[in-house]
Design an enzyme around this catalytic site. Structure first.
Site, PDB file in Angstrom:
ATOM      1  N   ASP A  91       0.823  -1.214   0.000  1.00  0.00           N
ATOM      2  CA  ASP A  91       0.000   0.000   0.000  1.00  0.00           C
ATOM      3  C   ASP A  91       0.859   1.267   0.000  1.00  0.00           C
ATOM      4  O   ASP A  91       2.091   1.196  -0.074  1.00  0.00           O
ATOM      5  CB  ASP A  91      -0.953  -0.037   1.194  1.00  0.00           C
ATOM      6  CG  ASP A  91      -2.360   0.450   0.856  1.00  0.00           C
ATOM      7  OD1 ASP A  91      -2.495   1.323  -0.022  1.00  0.00           O
ATOM      8  OD2 ASP A  91      -3.314  -0.053   1.464  1.00  0.00           O
ATOM      9  N   ASP A 124      -9.938   3.706  -4.318  1.00  0.00           N
ATOM     10  CA  ASP A 124     -10.608   2.482  -3.878  1.00  0.00           C
ATOM     11  C   ASP A 124     -12.011   2.350  -4.465  1.00  0.00           C
ATOM     12  O   ASP A 124     -12.741   3.332  -4.627  1.00  0.00           O
ATOM     13  CB  ASP A 124     -10.722   2.464  -2.351  1.00  0.00           C
ATOM     14  CG  ASP A 124      -9.393   2.257  -1.666  1.00  0.00           C
ATOM     15  OD1 ASP A 124      -8.394   2.006  -2.370  1.00  0.00           O
ATOM     16  OD2 ASP A 124      -9.345   2.351  -0.425  1.00  0.00           O
TER      17      ASP A 124
END
Length: 475
Positions: free
Chosen positions: A193, A258
């Site tokens: 991430d 996202d």
């Protein structure tokens, strides 16, 4: 929904010398000078090269590039969309077992990936990440052993910053240590991430450089240990145009923010990806994020469209729903064998791309109405995706030769990849009638020989169509 092809035929498918410059020694001094000078120059050059590599290390391309893992886009399960931080070893193992019993593993879903929140808040005294003793009392190695015993593979999560997005230990400045740790735990895959970014005066780098650090750590450990490298899935949310550089370091890269379980999110992500489908091929794939099929208010038609687009654009397919309560419709969508066959094509690695935007002029971005007409290659024929972005049923028409993968002057059999039916033979044109709101049509067209004689006009594409006598047909 009715599919219309202009001509239907019952005929069977027709498929288709050493040394260097001489010198005369006049004295011992001259001979010594001639011998020492090249050595001195070589030493200077070597040291200069060392310095260049040392101080340019953040831009060193990993020696193994794609490392020859994940030739095809990964299929599996990820915990985040369904559970967020509410995970433990029993839940992970239950989902792994469900992947077997629900025949998802047989359909190709082989990775069980743990997302954020699995570790303690701090590293141990040795500097290692430690699994949460309450959530994973048996330890990660025991869990991955059980996953592997099911014939599946295991994935783990970390971050290129100081911390993960939920403020557990990240891997910045611990890349080599963590790459070894994840391997020793038995993991095959790493989602990486992009949170908790260190200050610029510490990194002297951008996103690409921070991801390269872990890519090189994975590569170095693989080379030193003689073991396969971790698959590196870069979750950098589309920042800094990863599709232009991320293939150097890993096997997939996020292209957008996202995903959410809403139609608006699905079409926004698809719209953005319509402009860089070219980046996907074997060993490197645009990642459109975890699947939301089975989540939120998505309708059956929207879920089919979502799955079709992700699969035919060859994004990784990671299930993100509660498998224990998954409906029959959800499982039917996720295991469509004809769609998955395109996604996992071992001969053609490229994505479908738009050939006509439809509602919008071509090459115009629209987050609510992305491109509607798509096509691409496969080892078994030409793939088409027709997407109705309207809120009402629509007829969808296209000329076959609008796709670059269709040969003019040929006719094509039509296979519907959702109804699993053969629908005759298309000559020049195709119409899908009454495509449901937010619905999709997925087709496989296979060459069935020359089109019938005597068709007019003589060119499917009229622009500059000309007779051998010089007569233009398009005027």
């Amino acid at each position: 929904m009715k599919l219309e092809v202009p001509h239907v035929q019952k005929n069977p498918l027709v498929t288709h010398g050493a040394g260097g410059p001489a010198y005369t020694a006049r004295s011992k001094l001259n001979r010594s000078f001639v011998v020492l000078l090249p050595l001195a120059l070589a030493a200077i050059l070597g040291y200069t090269t060392y310095l260049a590599h040392r101080y340019d290390a953040p831009h060193r391309v990993s020696a193994t590039l794609d490392n020859r893992v994940a030739k095809l886009p990964v299929m599996g399960y990820n915990t985040w969309n369904a559970y967020h931080c509410d995970i433990d070893e029993n839940l992970i193992l239950q989902n792994a077992q469900l992947m077997k019993s629900l025949n998802l593993a047989d359909a190709g879903y082989t990775y069980v990936n743990i997302d954020d929140c699995y570790s303690e808040r701090s590293r141990n005294d040795d500097g290692d990440i430690v699994e949460d003793a309450t959530k994973f009392p048996s330890g990660m190695k025991a869990l991955t052993d059980k996953i592997h015993d099911l014939g599946l593979k295991a994935g783990i999560y970390s971050d290129s910053g100081w911390f993960t997005c939920q403020l557990y230990p990240g891997s910045f400045q611990n890349e080599a240590r963590d790459a070894k740790r994840f391997h020793d735990w038995g993991f095959d895959y790493l989602k990486y991430d992009n949170c908790a970014v260190p200050f610029d005066n510490i990194t002297r780098e951008n996103i690409m450089g921070r991801y390269e650090r872990m890519a090189n750590a994975i590569s170095d450990f693989s080379l030193s240990s003689g073991t396969p490298p971790l698959i590196l899935s870069m979750c950098q949310w589309g920042r800094e145009q990863g599709w232009t550089w991320a293939r150097r370091y890993g096997q997939s890269w996020r292209t957008t923010d996202d995903i959410e379980p809403y139609w608006q999110s699905i079409v926004k992500i698809l719209n953005q990806n319509s402009f860089y489908t070219w980046a996907t091929d074997f060993y490197g794939h645009n990642d459109m994020d975890i699947l939301e099929i089975g989540n939120g208010p998505l309708t059956y038609e929207e879920a089919k469209s979502h799955f079709t687009a992700w699969a035919l654009l060859k994004s990784p397919l990671l299930i993100g729903t509660h498998l224990a309560s998954a409906t029959k419709e959800t499982l039917e969508i996720l295991t469509n064998p004809e769609i998955i066959a395109i996604h996992q094509d071992s001969v053609v690695g490229t994505s479908i791309s738009p050939f006509r935007w439809g509602i919008n002029p071509d090459w115009v971005s629209n987050d609510t109405h992305p491109a509607q007409y798509w096509s691409g290659e496969s080892q078994n024929g030409t793939v088409f995706m027709l997407l109705n972005t309207l809120d009402e049923p629509a007829d969808m028409f296209f000329k076959l030769a609008e796709s670059p993968w269709i040969r003019a002057g040929r006719q094509y059999t039509v296979r519907d990849l959702w109804t699993h039916t053969d629908n005759g033979t298309a000559v020049r044109n195709f119409t899908a009638h009454a495509v449901p709101p937010h619905g999709v049509v997925a087709l496989l067209l296979q060459d069935a020989g020359d089109e019938p004689d005597g068709l007019w006009p003589p060119c499917a594409v009229l622009e500059w169509c000309m007779h051998s006598n010089g007569t233009r047909i398009d005027e």
